[in-house]
Design an enzyme around this catalytic site. Sequence first.
Site, mmCIF file in Angstrom:
data_model
loop_
_atom_site.group_PDB
_atom_site.id
_atom_site.type_symbol
_atom_site.label_atom_id
_atom_site.label_comp_id
_atom_site.label_asym_id
_atom_site.label_seq_id
_atom_site.Cartn_x
_atom_site.Cartn_y
_atom_site.Cartn_z
ATOM 1 N N THR A 134 3.019 -5.981 2.489
ATOM 2 C CA THR A 134 3.410 -4.927 3.440
ATOM 3 C C THR A 134 2.308 -3.891 3.615
ATOM 4 O OG1 THR A 134 4.478 -3.602 1.723
ATOM 5 C CG2 THR A 134 5.874 -5.191 2.882
ATOM 6 N N ASP B 243 0.875 -1.189 0.000
ATOM 7 C CA ASP B 243 0.000 0.000 0.000
ATOM 8 C C ASP B 243 0.904 1.229 0.000
ATOM 9 O OD1 ASP B 243 0.965 -0.372 2.611
ATOM 10 O OD2 ASP B 243 -0.802 0.542 3.532
ATOM 11 N N ASP C 143 6.919 1.399 2.393
ATOM 12 C CA ASP C 143 6.723 0.430 1.302
ATOM 13 C C ASP C 143 7.656 0.787 0.143
ATOM 14 O OD1 ASP C 143 3.700 -0.861 1.934
ATOM 15 O OD2 ASP C 143 3.940 1.192 2.582
ATOM 16 N N ASN D 170 -2.432 2.889 3.230
ATOM 17 C CA ASN D 170 -1.904 4.186 3.662
ATOM 18 C C ASN D 170 -2.619 5.343 2.965
ATOM 19 O OD1 ASN D 170 0.152 3.343 5.466
ATOM 20 N ND2 ASN D 170 1.451 2.779 3.735
ATOM 21 N N PHE E 177 -1.471 -0.916 12.219
ATOM 22 C CA PHE E 177 -2.238 -0.378 11.094
ATOM 23 C C PHE E 177 -2.668 -1.432 10.069
ATOM 24 C CE2 PHE E 177 -2.497 1.530 6.840
ATOM 25 C CZ PHE E 177 -3.467 2.495 7.049
ATOM 26 N N ASN E 178 -1.726 -2.211 9.532
ATOM 27 C CA ASN E 178 -2.078 -3.126 8.436
ATOM 28 C C ASN E 178 -3.136 -4.136 8.853
ATOM 29 O OD1 ASN E 178 -0.252 -1.930 6.711
ATOM 30 N ND2 ASN E 178 1.379 -3.409 7.119
ATOM 31 N N HIS F 168 9.313 0.155 8.881
ATOM 32 C CA HIS F 168 8.629 -1.134 9.014
ATOM 33 C C HIS F 168 8.856 -2.081 7.829
ATOM 34 C CE1 HIS F 168 6.251 0.865 12.167
ATOM 35 N NE2 HIS F 168 6.071 1.845 11.309
ATOM 36 N N ASP F 169 8.351 -1.656 6.664
ATOM 37 C CA ASP F 169 8.163 -2.614 5.566
ATOM 38 C C ASP F 169 9.445 -3.226 5.002
ATOM 39 O OD1 ASP F 169 5.471 -2.267 5.859
ATOM 40 O OD2 ASP F 169 5.289 -0.769 4.265
HETATM 41 C C1 BDR Z 1 2.520 -0.262 8.610
HETATM 42 O O1 BDR Z 1 1.465 0.671 8.379
HETATM 43 C C2 BDR Z 1 1.775 1.510 7.303
HETATM 44 O O2 BDR Z 1 1.497 2.837 7.625
HETATM 45 C C3 BDR Z 1 3.220 1.273 6.953
HETATM 46 O O3 BDR Z 1 3.405 1.375 5.558
HETATM 47 C C4 BDR Z 1 3.493 -0.115 7.471
HETATM 48 O O4 BDR Z 1 3.196 -1.084 6.474
HETATM 49 C C5 BDR Z 1 3.106 -0.008 9.971
HETATM 50 O O5 BDR Z 1 2.130 -0.140 10.959
HETATM 51 CA CA CA Z 2 2.819 -0.517 4.184
#
Ligand code: BDR
Ligand code: CA
Length: 313
Positions: free
Chosen positions: A127, A11, A16, A41, A169-170, A243-244
């Site tokens: 991701t 996303d 990402d 996102n 979030f994801n 993160h990703d």
């Molecule tokens: C995840 O949420 C998104 O905002 C980032 O791209 C990452 O995949 C982190 O919580």
């Molecule tokens: Ca992401």
Amino acid sequence: MIARPIIIDCDTGQDDAIMLLLACAAPDELDILGVTAVAGNVPLPLTERNARLMCALAGRTDIPVFAGCSRPMVRDLVTAEEVHGRTGIDGYDVDQPKVPLQQKHGVDFIVETLMAAADDSVTLVPTGPLTNIAMALVREPRIVPKINEIVLMGGAAREGGNTTPSAEFNIYVDPHAAHVVFTCGRPIVAMGLDVTHKTLTTKARLAAIGAIGTPVGNAAHSMLEFYDRHDIEKYGTDGGPLHDPCTIAYLLEPGLFKTKHVYVEVEIHSERTMGETMVDFWGVTKRPPNAHWAQEIDADGFYHMLTERLARL
Ligand code: BDR
Ligand code: CA
């Protein structure tokens, strides 16, 4: 060495984007069969555009990019412009991707690619919210044995949530999809906040990326500079979590991580804890483990590899 076939599903926000650049910088190790975009996102028209921008920036106009699902399976879409900016990759100002969008739907691409593949052969790297992957699993269950491994970014246990007190979030955005994926029966490696919050883009690490001095290095630097401002304020740390890219880093150098094989269940019933990943660290549920949960990372090793790889593009 035979490059490992992967499908990336993202996303495309800034992290990402860095993940895509890192993957593109590893053609000897990773054979990127395609990139599918999902809403998360930012809305889908931007996540697919951003994925195409990153493939073009990396000089990988050979990688097909597909648009997948524009909303989660059950719930309404929640986006995160406050973190990523209006475009999802604010900090990078190019508008027009040189890579065309494929006409095929992203879920069709996943299904058709896996159906044509040998058993146990293709690794999925999601991701973003898991909508596209779950829709593919629901639509064509015969793809399940084709999957070698799912290496995803998502979830939080000991670190707590970043979107609600308990949800990352994801997983929060599409908990039902996450439930489908975590119960699919194939090996899963989960890069959750427990490890990504130890992967901080400190000023020194950011400066090293800026010092690469190439168009890719400059783009990565300015995207991360924009992206970090929100998290530095939110967490009070010297740099935001990246993160990703942990997913691709795991494929390239698994020794950077310590994981534990555990049972993970996604909360899909309680509104209050919706999207929580319940991780059974001590086997108290007696349920069979379904995920390798990342707990530790060699963050210096990770940033060293990331910087060195970005410099190759
Ligand atoms: C995840 O949420 C998104 O905002 C980032 O791209 C990452 O995949 C982190 O919580
Ligand atoms: Ca992401």
